[in-house]
Design a protein around this motif. Structure first.
Motif, PDB file in Angstrom:
ATOM      1  N   TYR A 150      71.682  62.302  51.465  1.00  0.00           N
ATOM      2  CA  TYR A 150      71.986  63.735  51.402  1.00  0.00           C
ATOM      3  C   TYR A 150      71.886  64.384  52.774  1.00  0.00           C
ATOM      4  O   TYR A 150      71.094  63.946  53.616  1.00  0.00           O
ATOM      5  CB  TYR A 150      71.006  64.444  50.447  1.00  0.00           C
ATOM      6  N   ALA A 151      72.694  65.419  52.976  1.00  0.00           N
ATOM      7  CA  ALA A 151      72.635  66.204  54.207  1.00  0.00           C
ATOM      8  C   ALA A 151      72.510  67.671  53.815  1.00  0.00           C
ATOM      9  O   ALA A 151      73.326  68.189  53.053  1.00  0.00           O
ATOM     10  CB  ALA A 151      73.901  65.984  55.031  1.00  0.00           C
ATOM     11  N   VAL A 152      71.452  68.313  54.297  1.00  0.00           N
ATOM     12  CA  VAL A 152      71.193  69.710  53.956  1.00  0.00           C
ATOM     13  C   VAL A 152      71.294  70.539  55.235  1.00  0.00           C
ATOM     14  O   VAL A 152      70.585  70.272  56.205  1.00  0.00           O
ATOM     15  CB  VAL A 152      69.790  69.860  53.325  1.00  0.00           C
ATOM     16  N   ILE A 153      72.196  71.522  55.228  1.00  0.00           N
ATOM     17  CA  ILE A 153      72.338  72.395  56.393  1.00  0.00           C
ATOM     18  C   ILE A 153      71.215  73.423  56.377  1.00  0.00           C
ATOM     19  O   ILE A 153      71.031  74.122  55.383  1.00  0.00           O
ATOM     20  CB  ILE A 153      73.699  73.131  56.360  1.00  0.00           C
ATOM     21  N   ASN A 154      70.467  73.519  57.465  1.00  0.00           N
ATOM     22  CA  ASN A 154      69.440  74.558  57.543  1.00  0.00           C
ATOM     23  C   ASN A 154      69.994  75.796  58.256  1.00  0.00           C
ATOM     24  O   ASN A 154      69.717  76.053  59.415  1.00  0.00           O
ATOM     25  CB  ASN A 154      68.186  74.053  58.262  1.00  0.00           C
ATOM     26  N   ASP A 155      70.805  76.538  57.482  1.00  0.00           N
ATOM     27  CA  ASP A 155      71.375  77.782  58.001  1.00  0.00           C
ATOM     28  C   ASP A 155      70.401  78.895  57.635  1.00  0.00           C
ATOM     29  O   ASP A 155      70.139  79.809  58.400  1.00  0.00           O
ATOM     30  CB  ASP A 155      72.727  78.007  57.310  1.00  0.00           C
ATOM     31  N   ASN A 156      69.839  78.751  56.437  1.00  0.00           N
ATOM     32  CA  ASN A 156      68.924  79.733  55.872  1.00  0.00           C
ATOM     33  C   ASN A 156      67.815  78.925  55.190  1.00  0.00           C
ATOM     34  O   ASN A 156      68.107  78.032  54.393  1.00  0.00           O
ATOM     35  CB  ASN A 156      69.740  80.560  54.864  1.00  0.00           C
ATOM     36  N   VAL A 157      66.549  79.204  55.541  1.00  0.00           N
ATOM     37  CA  VAL A 157      65.439  78.376  55.053  1.00  0.00           C
ATOM     38  C   VAL A 157      65.385  78.330  53.521  1.00  0.00           C
ATOM     39  O   VAL A 157      65.233  77.255  52.935  1.00  0.00           O
ATOM     40  CB  VAL A 157      64.082  78.853  55.637  1.00  0.00           C
ATOM     41  N   ASP A 158      65.542  79.489  52.863  1.00  0.00           N
ATOM     42  CA  ASP A 158      65.456  79.519  51.394  1.00  0.00           C
ATOM     43  C   ASP A 158      66.537  78.657  50.739  1.00  0.00           C
ATOM     44  O   ASP A 158      66.276  77.952  49.768  1.00  0.00           O
ATOM     45  CB  ASP A 158      65.569  80.963  50.868  1.00  0.00           C
ATOM     46  N   ASP A 159      67.754  78.717  51.298  1.00  0.00           N
ATOM     47  CA  ASP A 159      68.842  77.885  50.770  1.00  0.00           C
ATOM     48  C   ASP A 159      68.516  76.402  50.937  1.00  0.00           C
ATOM     49  O   ASP A 159      68.741  75.597  50.026  1.00  0.00           O
ATOM     50  CB  ASP A 159      70.158  78.152  51.529  1.00  0.00           C
ATOM     51  N   ALA A 160      68.021  76.058  52.120  1.00  0.00           N
ATOM     52  CA  ALA A 160      67.715  74.647  52.395  1.00  0.00           C
ATOM     53  C   ALA A 160      66.622  74.151  51.444  1.00  0.00           C
ATOM     54  O   ALA A 160      66.714  73.051  50.885  1.00  0.00           O
ATOM     55  CB  ALA A 160      67.302  74.462  53.850  1.00  0.00           C
ATOM     56  N   VAL A 161      65.603  74.978  51.220  1.00  0.00           N
ATOM     57  CA  VAL A 161      64.501  74.625  50.321  1.00  0.00           C
ATOM     58  C   VAL A 161      65.030  74.461  48.888  1.00  0.00           C
ATOM     59  O   VAL A 161      64.690  73.508  48.188  1.00  0.00           O
ATOM     60  CB  VAL A 161      63.397  75.718  50.375  1.00  0.00           C
ATOM     61  N   GLU A 162      65.907  75.368  48.482  1.00  0.00           N
ATOM     62  CA  GLU A 162      66.476  75.310  47.133  1.00  0.00           C
ATOM     63  C   GLU A 162      67.282  74.017  46.962  1.00  0.00           C
ATOM     64  O   GLU A 162      67.218  73.369  45.919  1.00  0.00           O
ATOM     65  CB  GLU A 162      67.355  76.554  46.908  1.00  0.00           C
ATOM     66  N   LYS A 163      68.030  73.651  48.011  1.00  0.00           N
ATOM     67  CA  LYS A 163      68.840  72.418  47.938  1.00  0.00           C
ATOM     68  C   LYS A 163      67.962  71.172  47.853  1.00  0.00           C
ATOM     69  O   LYS A 163      68.262  70.248  47.098  1.00  0.00           O
ATOM     70  CB  LYS A 163      69.783  72.342  49.140  1.00  0.00           C
ATOM     71  N   ILE A 164      66.886  71.148  48.621  1.00  0.00           N
ATOM     72  CA  ILE A 164      65.979  69.996  48.557  1.00  0.00           C
ATOM     73  C   ILE A 164      65.388  69.895  47.148  1.00  0.00           C
ATOM     74  O   ILE A 164      65.300  68.806  46.573  1.00  0.00           O
ATOM     75  CB  ILE A 164      64.885  70.104  49.646  1.00  0.00           C
ATOM     76  N   GLY A 165      65.041  71.037  46.558  1.00  0.00           N
ATOM     77  CA  GLY A 165      64.530  71.043  45.186  1.00  0.00           C
ATOM     78  C   GLY A 165      65.554  70.476  44.210  1.00  0.00           C
ATOM     79  O   GLY A 165      65.219  69.653  43.351  1.00  0.00           O
TER      80      GLY A 165
END
Lengths: 202, 202
Positions: free
Chosen positions: B164-179
């Protein structure tokens, strides 16, 4: 950035609650489309062409199937049923996710034609619970229920061929899990490959 | 039912914000553990054994590594660093997910030893943004920043080896995606195989 939608295949035994889960998921996710099947059977009262099914002649159906215009198809009780490729591809290209609610044999045909399809199997919490749900429907006689349970066992034997298995113990949980599976799929390095290439170039 | 935790590997270039994303994720997910690395370097003021690192002699470290007691290890500036297997396996067996925040070479060693490990790469929205974040830290001189950017390009070249690749543009979005990625992984038919077998037997 890859904006193509995801092709999602959802299967599960009769009585597992696929319909309820799917309706609840769709109510929360307006950009997700459900594929409309094609069939050669006659419309029943109230059924509309292009809404419940695409109704077509056997000639038209077979012509489409021969020209790779069906993602999957099969014959039941003398009628053909299938998933026309065109609507699915149009929605995917428009960036919409498309869900196919189809049985196991059709699902395997789709997986072969579209290896990127996300394959989700809905599981009952137990076989006892599945039997209970079929009985609680009160729409089927004992013979039908026994036939459905036998079919369910055959279908469950294929669950491991899917990418994901979601237990429908609680509709909200199942809907939440399907959402997580789709969001995760959009973070897969395969789905993200264009963006990864782009970042690497700059 | 499979109650074992997930082994999650998170990598990403210096400056991408892995630390911030991880801290925010952990604050919301108390049952997730972060692996503590072992090192042969001397503790710095304020560093505690078993909290910041497991500090050990070179003899002990090499003995562990030779006996397959390290999930990955490497040497930097004359010191050894590695991930002791024991703590990770204890937490996984207790049903806790374990995150390893390690660099790309170590991640590939883990993937080889634990093919089920969930590999997540944190991406910057762009290389320009990554440079900006490194400059904004104001803790590094120009030479260090240039060295880090060169290293980042090498690391990004490995992103496709991750799941998986998660873009850290916005911390909350990145955290939500990891979840979502972790929840989805717990629905994978591989993770669910014991339950699927169980349902099929009944």
């Amino acid at each position: 950035m890859n904006n193509k939608g995801l092709l999602v295949v959802i299967s599960g035994p009769s009585g597992v609650g696929k319909g309820t889960v799917l309706r609840s998921y769709l109510a929360q996710n307006k950009k997700v489309k459900v594929s409309i099947s094609a069939t050669t059977r006659n419309p029943r009262p109230g059924e509309e062409d292009g809404v419940h099914y695409y109704f077509m002649t056997e000639e038209r159906f077979c012509q489409l199937a021969e020209n790779d215009g069906m993602l999957e198809h099969a014959q039941y009780s003398g009628n053909y049923y299938g998933t026309p490729r065109e609507m699915v591809e149009r929605e995917l290209c428009a960036g919409n996710d498309v869900i196919l609610e189809i049985e196991v044999q059709g699902a395997m045909q789709v997986k072969q034609k579209c290896p990127d399809a996300l394959m989700i199997f809905i599981l009952p919490p137990s076989m006892a619970e599945l039997t209970k749900r079929l009985i609680d429907r009160r729409t089927e006689d004992e013979e039908t229920i026994n036939r459905r349970m036998a079919a369910a066992k055959n279908e469950l034997a294929q669950a491991s061929s899917y990418d994901y298995a979601v237990i429908n113990d609680n509709v909200d949980d199942a809907v939440e899990k399907i959402g997580a599976i789709l969001r995760a799929a959009k973070c897969s390095t395969n789905y993200m490959k264009d963006f990864i290439n782009e970042v690497q170039q700059l």
